[in-house]
Design a protein around this motif. Structure first.
Motif, PDB file in Angstrom:
ATOM      1  N   TYR A 109      16.782   1.138  26.961  1.00  0.00           N
ATOM      2  CA  TYR A 109      16.990  -0.021  27.414  1.00  0.00           C
ATOM      3  C   TYR A 109      14.945  -0.544  26.071  1.00  0.00           C
ATOM      4  O   TYR A 109      14.983  -1.263  25.822  1.00  0.00           O
ATOM      5  N   GLU A 110      14.003   0.696  26.376  1.00  0.00           N
ATOM      6  CA  GLU A 110      12.921   0.955  25.987  1.00  0.00           C
ATOM      7  C   GLU A 110      12.740  -0.290  24.319  1.00  0.00           C
ATOM      8  O   GLU A 110      12.435   0.033  23.915  1.00  0.00           O
ATOM      9  N   GLU A 111      14.589   0.734  23.472  1.00  0.00           N
ATOM     10  CA  GLU A 111      14.292   1.031  22.286  1.00  0.00           C
ATOM     11  C   GLU A 111      14.825  -0.518  22.079  1.00  0.00           C
ATOM     12  O   GLU A 111      14.592  -0.904  21.000  1.00  0.00           O
ATOM     13  N   LEU A 131      12.952  -3.650  23.977  1.00  0.00           N
ATOM     14  CA  LEU A 131      11.636  -3.801  23.615  1.00  0.00           C
ATOM     15  C   LEU A 131      11.211  -3.379  22.682  1.00  0.00           C
ATOM     16  O   LEU A 131      10.576  -4.256  21.629  1.00  0.00           O
ATOM     17  N   ARG A 132      10.477  -2.210  22.046  1.00  0.00           N
ATOM     18  CA  ARG A 132      10.966  -1.987  20.981  1.00  0.00           C
ATOM     19  C   ARG A 132      11.054  -2.825  19.988  1.00  0.00           C
ATOM     20  O   ARG A 132      10.342  -3.570  18.858  1.00  0.00           O
ATOM     21  N   GLY A 167      18.481  -3.454  31.704  1.00  0.00           N
ATOM     22  CA  GLY A 167      16.951  -3.248  31.579  1.00  0.00           C
ATOM     23  C   GLY A 167      16.181  -4.598  31.999  1.00  0.00           C
ATOM     24  O   GLY A 167      15.327  -4.393  32.802  1.00  0.00           O
TER      25      GLY A 167
END
Lengths: 323, 323
Positions: free
Chosen positions: A7-9, A11-12, A194
């Motif tokens: 999920y963080e990818e 956001l990035r 996410g």
């Protein structure tokens, strides 16, 4: 199990591509709400750069490259929106783009890609010809291959569409997306899991090319069928990067008929006055057919309208009588 | 000279119709900005109720009626958007609507109006047959006639589209609208003169039916020509209510070619991914043709996209080669 990308990818990716893509609007339609019994929220990626969500994944991939990688350019094989998107993104970064396109690609599609200025290399029409040509191009130029759907950077980029949707419309019960190669679906699933974990992700596929449906059901990736569908952008198959994400985070994959896709496309054109391509109509069609028809009644449903690139000379309902 | 209605009527109309119509979005397109050299702001009345700005004037007229007037219903002659709009507005108020429609009206248009539930009365196709039938209907029922364009209530209602546009986008140099019967144009002129007096109003008409252009030039109302135009909603002529307003507040009327209208319509479909009808494309076409081409370069230009009701079986560019 570790899911890559995470999920963080997404956001990035959202941060990375923000200067380069449109934040598309979320549309509603009282007519379609009345017809389906749902509260529908359409994420209008037909208004995206290059006319499709593909701009997101391509921009994320291209702007993820190191300076050294970027210098050698990017390459892909596609005769459709992904090719245009890679060329668009490469143009923004000022690096070369090479597109391998089969020699039987429709002139209208080829012209659309050419407008973004890549180098186009023609291959034979068989997928193996295409792969071989791409390998040659990469070996010769050192370009980075950007796969249309089975690339972590592409998946994370595509996920930003659903991320914007669930940020803007909270408490969605369901988010629906079409599935072809699985890039949009995997990105959607990551973003929703996410950011809005209570929301179910339902994917929709033309029953004529139901390999994703069967892959999901049986837990193994089936090769593409060779069948035709009006939603020709979905005639691709899942890959080893996106399939684990889809298995983990997607609630359900359902299929729809060809006639249902055409009817849904026409309905959106007539009632919403927006131009969507057949692939965009695939999830809309599912609201009117078994097994989903009626099951979403009373629910808040987000739908990604994937794109709006259509050959305006040949519309799929022409020469047909309406059902 | 006293202009009836005045700007204040547009403000009152905006209040009156607010619950019944959409506040449509203002769209932009970097591609069209680049092609024209302007900063364009499109007021998207194709997303309006009934698919056209006509909902505004009809709602203002219907909701202006006294209870006693309303009880007897409303009547109009039109085979297009105005008929649908009057039926829509009457339905909201719960009063009868009667539409006089020529016996040669295209079935697709008739069906679109029927969907809003009015009583449809068929007349001969000659304008005089239509007028006579309307008079009979009004005499028999006591219904209030709502003229498509030469009615102060309708004019004030149509003006609310431009009012929203200039409220939302300040400092427009120009506002452009198509002209047919003159209702939209007169309303636009009133709204812009009242709210944004530094903005020039430029009207655009198909050169094939240039009666408004000639009327404006010569200071007298010419009857309609009998010619055909792809923008068939504009095959009407100015009236004694709207003409004085147009003379007072409109800076200029220009004409465009049939080919230019079709090209502009297709351009908006392809690049903006929205469905507009040919009449909506008329002011867009003017940005590419003499005498206006180039003259708006560097300016902030608002354009009313009047509607989006199109026969999706027959698009005007089909069977043509592109210029």
């Amino acid at each position: 199990m570790t899911i890559v990308p995470a999920y963080e990818e997404v956001l990035r990716a959202a941060e990375r591509i923000r200067p380069h893509v449109n934040r598309t609007p979320v549309l509603t339609s009282r007519t379609l709400n009345r017809m389906t019994g749902c509260s529908l929220f359409f994420k209008a990626e037909n208004f995206q750069k290059v006319g499709a969500f593909k701009a997101r994944g391509a921009c994320n991939a291209v702007f993820s490259l190191t300076e050294d990688e970027a210098r050698h350019g990017v390459a892909t094989h596609s005769s459709g929106n992904h090719a245009a998107a890679v060329a668009y993104a490469a143009g923004l970064r000022g690096i070369p783009a090479i597109v391998v396109m089969p020699d039987d690609a429709p002139p209208v599609k080829r012209a659309a890609v050419e407008g973004y200025g890549p180098r186009i290399v023609t291959s034979g029409s068989h997928p193996l010809d295409r792969e071989r040509m791409l390998e040659e191009v990469v070996a010769e130029t050192g370009a980075t291959f950007i796969h249309p759907s089975n690339d972590p950077r592409v998946i994370a980029g595509q996920g930003t569409a659903a991320l914007e949707l669930v940020e803007e419309v909270p408490d969605l019960d369901v988010v629906m997306a079409p599935v072809g190669g699985g890039g949009l679906l995997a990105g959607t699933a990551l973003a929703v899991a996410g950011r809005s974990p209570g929301t179910r992700v339902i994917a929709v596929e033309p029953e004529a090319v139901d390999d994703a449906y069967r892959s999901f059901r049986d837990g193994r990736i089936y090769p593409p069928t060779n069948a035709e569908t009006v939603a020709d952008g979905l005639r691709t198959f899942l890959g080893d990067v996106n399939f684990p994400i889809i298995r983990e985070y997607v609630a359900e994959i359902v299929t729809v008929s060809e006639g249902g896709i055409v009817e849904a496309m026409r309905l959106v054109w007539e009632r919403m006055k927006i131009i969507i391509e057949p692939s965009s109509a695939v999830p809309v069609a599912a609201l009117f057919e078994e097994p989903l028809a009626g099951r979403c009644r009373g629910l808040r449903v987000g739908i990604t309208l994937s794109g709006g690139n259509v050959d305006l000379e040949r519309l799929p309902w022409m020469g047909q009588t309406r059902s």
